[in-house]
Write an enzyme that holds these catalytic residues in place. Structure first.
Site, PDB file in Angstrom:
ATOM      1  N   ARG A 191       0.726  -1.738  -0.233  1.00 50.24           N
ATOM      2  CA  ARG A 191       0.053  -0.078  -0.179  1.00 50.24           C
ATOM      3  C   ARG A 191       0.602   1.255   0.061  1.00 50.24           C
ATOM      4  O   ARG A 191       0.426   2.292   0.257  1.00 50.24           O
ATOM      5  CB  ARG A 191      -1.238  -0.099   1.369  1.00 50.24           C
ATOM      6  CG  ARG A 191      -1.479  -1.358   0.989  1.00 50.24           C
ATOM      7  CD  ARG A 191      -3.139  -0.899   0.063  1.00 50.24           C
ATOM      8  NE  ARG A 191      -3.772  -2.619   0.166  1.00 50.24           N
ATOM      9  CZ  ARG A 191      -3.093  -3.541  -0.833  1.00 50.24           C
ATOM     10  NH1 ARG A 191      -2.449  -3.355  -1.259  1.00 50.24           N
ATOM     11  NH2 ARG A 191      -4.262  -4.157  -0.262  1.00 50.24           N
ATOM     12  N   SER A 241     -10.812   0.972   4.904  1.00 54.03           N
ATOM     13  CA  SER A 241     -10.093  -0.144   5.452  1.00 54.03           C
ATOM     14  C   SER A 241      -8.829   1.286   6.414  1.00 54.03           C
ATOM     15  O   SER A 241      -8.622   2.292   5.159  1.00 54.03           O
ATOM     16  CB  SER A 241      -9.003  -0.724   5.167  1.00 54.03           C
ATOM     17  OG  SER A 241     -10.014  -2.373   4.599  1.00 54.03           O
ATOM     18  N   GLU A 316      -3.648   3.703   6.778  1.00 54.17           N
ATOM     19  CA  GLU A 316      -3.958   3.831   5.017  1.00 54.17           C
ATOM     20  C   GLU A 316      -4.171   5.387   4.471  1.00 54.17           C
ATOM     21  O   GLU A 316      -3.173   5.343   3.291  1.00 54.17           O
ATOM     22  CB  GLU A 316      -4.320   2.694   4.567  1.00 54.17           C
ATOM     23  CG  GLU A 316      -4.454   2.847   2.973  1.00 54.17           C
ATOM     24  CD  GLU A 316      -5.431   1.368   2.746  1.00 54.17           C
ATOM     25  OE1 GLU A 316      -5.308   0.969   2.929  1.00 54.17           O
ATOM     26  OE2 GLU A 316      -6.037   1.499   1.706  1.00 54.17           O
TER      27      GLU A 316
HETATM   28  C1  LIG Z   1     -15.258   1.595   0.510  1.00 52.82           C
HETATM   29  C2  LIG Z   1     -14.137   1.342   0.061  1.00 52.82           C
HETATM   30  C3  LIG Z   1     -13.379  -0.113  -0.703  1.00 52.82           C
HETATM   31  C4  LIG Z   1     -12.381   0.562  -1.062  1.00 52.82           C
HETATM   32  N1  LIG Z   1     -11.532  -0.855  -0.388  1.00 52.82           N
HETATM   33  C5  LIG Z   1     -10.129  -0.239  -0.930  1.00 52.82           C
HETATM   34  C6  LIG Z   1      -9.290  -1.799  -0.984  1.00 52.82           C
HETATM   35  O1  LIG Z   1      -9.745  -3.343  -1.100  1.00 52.82           O
HETATM   36  N2  LIG Z   1      -8.075  -2.303  -1.247  1.00 52.82           N
HETATM   37  C7  LIG Z   1      -7.220  -0.397  -1.777  1.00 52.82           C
HETATM   38  O2  LIG Z   1      -5.956  -0.900  -1.653  1.00 52.82           O
HETATM   39  N3  LIG Z   1      -8.403   0.604  -1.495  1.00 52.82           N
HETATM   40  C8  LIG Z   1      -9.218   0.062  -0.972  1.00 52.82           C
HETATM   41  N4  LIG Z   1     -10.284   1.816  -0.732  1.00 52.82           N
HETATM   42  C9  LIG Z   1      -8.750   2.898  -0.611  1.00 52.82           C
HETATM   43  C10 LIG Z   1      -9.235   3.160  -2.184  1.00 52.82           C
HETATM   44  O3  LIG Z   1     -10.483   3.400  -2.978  1.00 52.82           O
HETATM   45  C11 LIG Z   1      -8.429   3.567  -2.464  1.00 52.82           C
HETATM   46  O4  LIG Z   1      -6.163   3.902  -2.421  1.00 52.82           O
HETATM   47  C12 LIG Z   1      -8.078   3.963  -3.932  1.00 52.82           C
HETATM   48  O5  LIG Z   1      -7.094   3.436  -5.034  1.00 52.82           O
HETATM   49  C13 LIG Z   1      -7.911   5.911  -4.370  1.00 52.82           C
HETATM   50  O6  LIG Z   1      -8.139   6.441  -5.261  1.00 52.82           O
HETATM   51  P1  LIG Z   1      -8.629   7.648  -5.503  1.00 52.82           P
HETATM   52  O7  LIG Z   1      -8.526   8.037  -7.007  1.00 52.82           O
HETATM   53  O8  LIG Z   1     -10.045   7.396  -5.216  1.00 52.82           O
HETATM   54  O9  LIG Z   1      -7.303   8.398  -4.501  1.00 52.82           O
HETATM   55  P2  LIG Z   1      -7.188   9.605  -3.453  1.00 52.82           P
HETATM   56  O10 LIG Z   1      -8.201   8.875  -2.492  1.00 52.82           O
HETATM   57  O11 LIG Z   1      -8.153  10.869  -4.176  1.00 52.82           O
HETATM   58  O12 LIG Z   1      -6.203   9.415  -3.560  1.00 52.82           O
HETATM   59  C14 LIG Z   1      -5.310   9.266  -2.734  1.00 52.82           C
HETATM   60  C15 LIG Z   1      -3.672   9.388  -2.593  1.00 52.82           C
HETATM   61  O13 LIG Z   1      -3.502   9.267  -4.062  1.00 52.82           O
HETATM   62  C16 LIG Z   1      -2.665  10.728  -4.673  1.00 52.82           C
HETATM   63  N5  LIG Z   1      -3.244  10.442  -5.981  1.00 52.82           N
HETATM   64  C17 LIG Z   1      -4.569  10.114  -5.940  1.00 52.82           C
HETATM   65  N6  LIG Z   1      -4.658  10.359  -7.850  1.00 52.82           N
HETATM   66  C18 LIG Z   1      -3.456  10.954  -8.232  1.00 52.82           C
HETATM   67  C19 LIG Z   1      -2.366  10.836  -9.457  1.00 52.82           C
HETATM   68  N7  LIG Z   1      -3.435  10.736 -10.656  1.00 52.82           N
HETATM   69  N8  LIG Z   1      -1.164  10.967  -9.550  1.00 52.82           N
HETATM   70  C20 LIG Z   1      -0.946  11.234  -8.122  1.00 52.82           C
HETATM   71  N9  LIG Z   1      -1.170  11.082  -6.853  1.00 52.82           N
HETATM   72  C21 LIG Z   1      -2.386  10.453  -7.130  1.00 52.82           C
HETATM   73  C22 LIG Z   1      -3.351  11.793  -3.757  1.00 52.82           C
HETATM   74  O14 LIG Z   1      -2.736  12.554  -3.884  1.00 52.82           O
HETATM   75  C23 LIG Z   1      -3.595  10.984  -2.848  1.00 52.82           C
HETATM   76  O15 LIG Z   1      -2.520  10.814  -1.401  1.00 52.82           O
HETATM   77  C24 LIG Z   1     -11.384   1.443  -0.193  1.00 52.82           C
HETATM   78  C25 LIG Z   1     -12.186   2.242  -0.336  1.00 52.82           C
HETATM   79  C26 LIG Z   1     -13.328   2.991   0.199  1.00 52.82           C
HETATM   80  C27 LIG Z   1     -14.387   4.339   0.086  1.00 52.82           C
END
Ligand SMILES: Cc1cc2nc3c(=O)[nH]c(=O)nc-3n(C[C@H](O)[C@H](O)[C@H](O)COP(=O)(O)OP(=O)(O)OC[C@H]3O[C@@H](n4cnc5c(N)ncnc54)[C@H](O)[C@@H]3O)c2cc1C
Length: 345
Positions: A191, A241, A316
């Site tokens: 992660r 999580s 995380e």
């Molecule tokens: C219901 C639920 C279930 C989930 N289940 C999982 C799971 O099973 N496994 C898991 O790993 N995660 C899980 N997550 C967490 C999350 O969905 C993941 O980490 C996801 O990949 C984050 O993507 P995001 O676009 O929402 O990123 P954001 O939340 O918008 O950003 C997360 C981080 O990534 C950076 N970031 C985002 N996009 C970019 C980009 N294009 N360039 C550079 N940096 C960037 C941001 O600055 C920040 O530091 C879950 C979340 C929820 C709400």
């Protein structure tokens, strides 16, 4: 251009700032908004106003936007769907750059390498990989974020991370240069990746998968989604999580949710935030939760689990501070806990 009814009186960037004027020249009207409640941009539905939110429509505009921000010396953050972010009650004094669905390209080249845009919704990305007859992405079918967020967080499920498949990421560095960063330099670990601290913006990634049977992969995807629906809370706003699984903790008790439960905190609440009664590693917003409530719960869970096991859990979820600093949420939670103790002693 959208201007929210109330713009924070502490805003660093106002609609009249020189940076705003430059951004309005670069961006279409509907791609720039002022005084946006961060609660509307994140899955937790928590967070005060951001000075400016921009959603660039393509790579060239994004580079121009980042160059203008750098020239103005104003803080900025990159966000996808905000599904792993805790925005602060005090909001953010700078520019939020959202990587949206405009960055949604997906092609499979002659060598079988997938090239996909950072704004792709992860479940759509996985479906496309499966439709291409490729195995290795199915574990991510239920993750509600963008591909850019997934590649940055090394997201995944079933103890896998997308980093295993990433060949390279195309990233715009803080100075505006477009770089192709190879797997070996992305520092993938559970992660985490070097992208989290680099401040660069992922615009696309190249990934390699193994050949697979589409029908079997679709069945696997359906089974994973059904298992997630049964296990995870779905009704209340949450960010998935909160704590990362730790191998030592896992051997001692199990995953963080079980450790939190054993520490007697399943269902515990502070203000509008609650350790989910369905899955204790999820914190849900029961309505009106503040970032402070979530941070207090994080500090409490960390302290109690450490007392029980000697192991300090790592968050995380990342917290965005009003000055643009982004850190794993437990670091801020611990600082607040210390301040509270000092304030009351
Ligand atoms: C219901 C639920 C279930 C989930 N289940 C999982 C799971 O099973 N496994 C898991 O790993 N995660 C899980 N997550 C967490 C999350 O969905 C993941 O980490 C996801 O990949 C984050 O993507 P995001 O676009 O929402 O990123 P954001 O939340 O918008 O950003 C997360 C981080 O990534 C950076 N970031 C985002 N996009 C970019 C980009 N294009 N360039 C550079 N940096 C960037 C941001 O600055 C920040 O530091 C879950 C979340 C929820 C709400």
């Amino acid at each position: 251009m959208i201007i929210a009814a109330e713009i924070s009186n502490t805003a660093t960037v106002t609609p009249q700032s020189p940076l705003s004027i430059a951004l309005r020249v670069l961006l279409p009207d509907d791609a720039i908004a002022f005084g946006v409640p961060l609660a509307t941009l994140g899955r937790w539905r928590i967070g005060g106003p951001a000075d400016v939110v921009v959603t660039p429509p393509d790579v060239a505009t994004l580079r121009g936007v980042l160059a203008a921000i750098a020239q103005a010396g104003v803080p900025h953050v990159i966000v996808g769907d905000g599904s792993n972010l805790l925005y602060d009650d005090a909001g953010f004094r700078g520019v939020v750059v959202r990587i949206g669905r405009a960055f949604g390209n997906f092609v499979i080249d002659a060598d079988g390498i997938v090239e996909a845009g950072a704004g792709l919704w992860v479940p759509s990305f996985v479906r496309k990989v499966i439709a291409g007859g490729m195995a290795g992405a199915t574990h991510a079918i239920g993750i509600p974020g963008t591909l850019g967020g997934l590649v940055t967080m090394n997201g995944g499920s079933q103890r896998r991370g997308i980093g295993e498949n990433v060949v390279s990421a195309d990233v715009i560095a803080r100075d505006g240069t477009l770089l192709r960063i190879l797997h070996a330099d992305l520092g993938y670990a559970y992660r985490s990746s070097t992208l989290q601290a680099s401040g660069g913006t992922v615009v696309s990634a190249r990934l390699r998968f193994q050949p697979g049977d589409r029908h079997a992969l679709r069945r696997e995807a359906i089974a994973i989604l059904a298992a997630r629906r049964a296990k995870f809370p779905r009704v209340r706003a949450n960010c998935g999580s909160v704590f990362v699984s730790d191998p030592a903790l896992y051997n001692l008790i199990g995953p963080p949710g079980l450790a939190i439960e054993r520490a007697g905190l399943k269902g515990a609440s502070v203000g509008g935030a609650q350790m989910s009664p369905d899955h204790a590693n999820f914190i849900v917003n029961n309505g009106g939760a503040r970032s402070r409530d979530v941070l207090e719960l994080i500090a409490l869970a960390r302290r109690r689990v450490q007392e029980l096991t000697g192991i300090a859990m790592i968050a995380e979820v990342r917290h965005l501070a009003p000055d643009g600093t982004m850190r794993p949420a437990h670091e801020i939670a611990d600082m607040l806990a210390i301040e509270t103790t000092q304030g009351t002693s």
